[in-house]
Design a protein around this motif. Sequence first.
Motif, mmCIF file in Angstrom:
data_model
loop_
_atom_site.group_PDB
_atom_site.id
_atom_site.type_symbol
_atom_site.label_atom_id
_atom_site.label_comp_id
_atom_site.label_asym_id
_atom_site.label_seq_id
_atom_site.Cartn_x
_atom_site.Cartn_y
_atom_site.Cartn_z
ATOM 1 N N SER A 1 17.730 4.601 -7.437
ATOM 2 C CA SER A 1 18.496 6.232 -6.991
ATOM 3 C C SER A 1 18.433 6.524 -5.405
ATOM 4 C CB SER A 1 18.073 6.563 -8.202
ATOM 5 O OG SER A 1 16.567 7.401 -7.962
ATOM 6 N N GLY A 2 18.716 7.603 -5.549
ATOM 7 C CA GLY A 2 18.888 7.976 -3.860
ATOM 8 C C GLY A 2 17.479 8.463 -3.901
ATOM 9 N N GLY A 3 16.584 9.257 -4.381
ATOM 10 C CA GLY A 3 15.857 9.962 -4.809
ATOM 11 C C GLY A 3 14.502 8.332 -3.783
ATOM 12 N N GLU A 4 14.783 7.804 -4.930
ATOM 13 C CA GLU A 4 14.063 6.286 -5.247
ATOM 14 C C GLU A 4 14.716 5.302 -3.049
ATOM 15 O OE1 GLU A 4 13.653 4.996 -9.436
ATOM 16 O OE2 GLU A 4 14.802 4.405 -8.239
ATOM 17 N N ARG A 5 15.725 5.083 -3.135
ATOM 18 C CA ARG A 5 16.346 4.923 -1.644
ATOM 19 C C ARG A 5 15.282 5.714 -0.581
ATOM 20 N NH1 ARG A 5 22.477 4.521 -2.370
ATOM 21 N NH2 ARG A 5 21.749 5.431 -3.928
ATOM 22 N N GLN A 6 14.798 6.697 -0.318
ATOM 23 C CA GLN A 6 14.544 8.238 0.497
ATOM 24 C C GLN A 6 13.101 7.315 0.356
ATOM 25 O OE1 GLN A 6 15.546 8.641 2.880
ATOM 26 N NE2 GLN A 6 16.717 10.551 2.864
ATOM 27 N N ARG A 7 12.756 7.106 -1.217
ATOM 28 C CA ARG A 7 10.819 7.101 -0.586
ATOM 29 C C ARG A 7 10.506 5.586 -0.102
ATOM 30 N NH1 ARG A 7 6.685 10.060 -4.171
ATOM 31 N NH2 ARG A 7 7.668 11.455 -4.594
ATOM 32 N N VAL A 8 11.630 4.974 -0.254
ATOM 33 C CA VAL A 8 11.644 3.335 0.355
ATOM 34 C C VAL A 8 11.817 3.880 2.014
ATOM 35 C CG1 VAL A 8 12.842 1.186 0.564
ATOM 36 C CG2 VAL A 8 12.954 1.363 -1.744
ATOM 37 N N ALA A 9 12.744 4.237 2.732
ATOM 38 C CA ALA A 9 12.817 4.446 3.730
ATOM 39 C C ALA A 9 11.556 5.189 4.626
ATOM 40 C CB ALA A 9 14.026 5.932 3.858
ATOM 41 N N ALA B 1 17.228 17.554 -7.989
ATOM 42 C CA ALA B 1 15.912 16.928 -8.432
ATOM 43 C C ALA B 1 15.491 16.499 -7.020
ATOM 44 C CB ALA B 1 16.105 17.054 -9.396
ATOM 45 N N ALA B 2 16.455 15.257 -6.776
ATOM 46 C CA ALA B 2 15.836 13.989 -6.032
ATOM 47 C C ALA B 2 15.818 15.040 -4.198
ATOM 48 C CB ALA B 2 17.368 13.214 -5.403
ATOM 49 N N HIS C 1 8.978 -1.161 -7.767
ATOM 50 C CA HIS C 1 10.697 -1.597 -7.165
ATOM 51 C C HIS C 1 10.215 -2.579 -6.573
ATOM 52 C CE1 HIS C 1 12.515 1.182 -9.901
ATOM 53 N NE2 HIS C 1 12.211 1.944 -9.491
ATOM 54 N N ALA C 2 8.937 -2.944 -6.477
ATOM 55 C CA ALA C 2 8.956 -4.193 -4.607
ATOM 56 C C ALA C 2 9.922 -5.140 -4.559
ATOM 57 C CB ALA C 2 7.217 -4.233 -4.822
ATOM 58 N N ARG C 3 10.784 -5.302 -5.604
ATOM 59 C CA ARG C 3 11.584 -6.870 -5.767
ATOM 60 C C ARG C 3 12.663 -6.819 -6.233
ATOM 61 N NH1 ARG C 3 7.535 -11.609 -9.166
ATOM 62 N NH2 ARG C 3 6.061 -11.781 -6.959
ATOM 63 N N THR C 4 13.050 -4.831 -5.712
ATOM 64 C CA THR C 4 14.142 -4.525 -5.913
ATOM 65 C C THR C 4 15.241 -4.482 -5.068
ATOM 66 O OG1 THR C 4 13.514 -3.742 -8.277
ATOM 67 C CG2 THR C 4 15.197 -2.699 -7.312
ATOM 68 N N TYR C 5 16.835 -4.479 -5.125
ATOM 69 C CA TYR C 5 17.105 -4.373 -4.027
ATOM 70 C C TYR C 5 17.648 -3.118 -4.006
ATOM 71 C CZ TYR C 5 17.341 -9.286 -3.349
ATOM 72 O OH TYR C 5 16.877 -10.443 -3.642
ATOM 73 N N GLU D 1 1.069 -0.897 -0.135
ATOM 74 C CA GLU D 1 -0.270 -0.429 -0.350
ATOM 75 C C GLU D 1 0.583 1.107 0.034
ATOM 76 O OE1 GLU D 1 -2.316 -0.395 3.135
ATOM 77 O OE2 GLU D 1 -3.577 -1.669 2.411
ATOM 78 N N LEU D 2 1.734 1.509 0.990
ATOM 79 C CA LEU D 2 2.503 2.717 0.910
ATOM 80 C C LEU D 2 3.755 2.581 -0.092
ATOM 81 C CD1 LEU D 2 3.879 2.268 4.535
ATOM 82 C CD2 LEU D 2 2.181 3.858 3.869
ATOM 83 N N LEU D 3 4.417 1.457 -0.870
ATOM 84 C CA LEU D 3 5.042 1.688 -1.906
ATOM 85 C C LEU D 3 4.040 1.988 -3.438
ATOM 86 C CD1 LEU D 3 7.078 -1.344 -2.138
ATOM 87 C CD2 LEU D 3 7.766 0.899 -1.343
ATOM 88 N N GLU D 4 2.678 1.862 -3.646
ATOM 89 C CA GLU D 4 1.763 2.814 -4.184
ATOM 90 C C GLU D 4 1.475 3.498 -3.791
ATOM 91 O OE1 GLU D 4 -2.571 1.434 -6.476
ATOM 92 O OE2 GLU D 4 -1.742 0.330 -4.422
ATOM 93 N N LEU D 5 1.267 4.064 -3.148
ATOM 94 C CA LEU D 5 1.524 5.058 -1.852
ATOM 95 C C LEU D 5 2.251 6.508 -2.865
ATOM 96 C CD1 LEU D 5 -0.624 7.879 -0.762
ATOM 97 C CD2 LEU D 5 0.782 6.853 1.420
ATOM 98 N N LEU D 6 3.261 5.510 -3.060
ATOM 99 C CA LEU D 6 4.780 7.128 -2.875
ATOM 100 C C LEU D 6 5.842 6.834 -4.776
ATOM 101 C CD1 LEU D 6 6.568 5.899 0.782
ATOM 102 C CD2 LEU D 6 5.066 8.398 -0.020
#
Length: 245
Positions: free
Chosen positions: A144-152, A176-177, A135-139, A125-130
């Motif tokens: 990118s840095g911005g994507e990792r911060q979204r995961v955090a 930009a990120a 990238h759900a199954r990605t390591y 739910e949160l991954l979709e919201l953000l």
Amino acid sequence: MIMPVIELREVSRRYDDGPPALREASLTVRPGEAVAILGPSGSGKSTLLNLIAGLDRPDAGTVTVDGVRVDLLGEAGAALYRRSKVGMIFQFFHLLDDLTVTDNVALPARLAGTAGGKADRRAAELLELLGIDRHARTYPNRLSGGERQRVAVARALVNRPPLLLADEPTGALDTAAGQDVSDMLTDLNAEGQTIVVVTHDLALARSCTERTVRIADGRITGDVRSQAVASQAVAPQAVASQDVR
């Protein structure tokens, strides 16, 4: 009467024989507010964050978060408090590279005793919201840095905490990120999430918060709320406390 999410009263902290890192600081944050703690390195803002997060204890004064006297908690109680009351995001993400994005996000829920399937659904739910569900199954090291911060951020919200603490959340990102993360925090606050951002970046403070608390030499020296929100009642509907659809 709406109870504050954060209430600090006359809080002081000194380390060893140095000058006080925090001097008689008092601060109240209401539900739904977005507040920036702004100050240079060594000003005391990290000490303030650690006291709110239950990572440190004051020498004097009281720290109350969502009705919990954080300054009275022992080690086990503080760990439980952080799982249930506080979501934290950091400058350098602190993701586990040997876990997928979904597993990183779901981990705090599993540690809190949530069943695996339910934790994974909340993570989805949160991954979709953000906007990072692809990238759900990605390591993490493939992002990118911005994507990792979204995961955090998703990880910080997985247990629906009433308070989100962000410690220099754009400090390791390019412009930009960094703007992307700032916009995300703004959107979360618009949904009712209470947010405290600790930063030295005035531009970040202005872009994603409605109130700026300045700290210098361990003292709170200013507390300014934008006129646009000063007269508005803040709705206590945190994103963390409701299902995300």
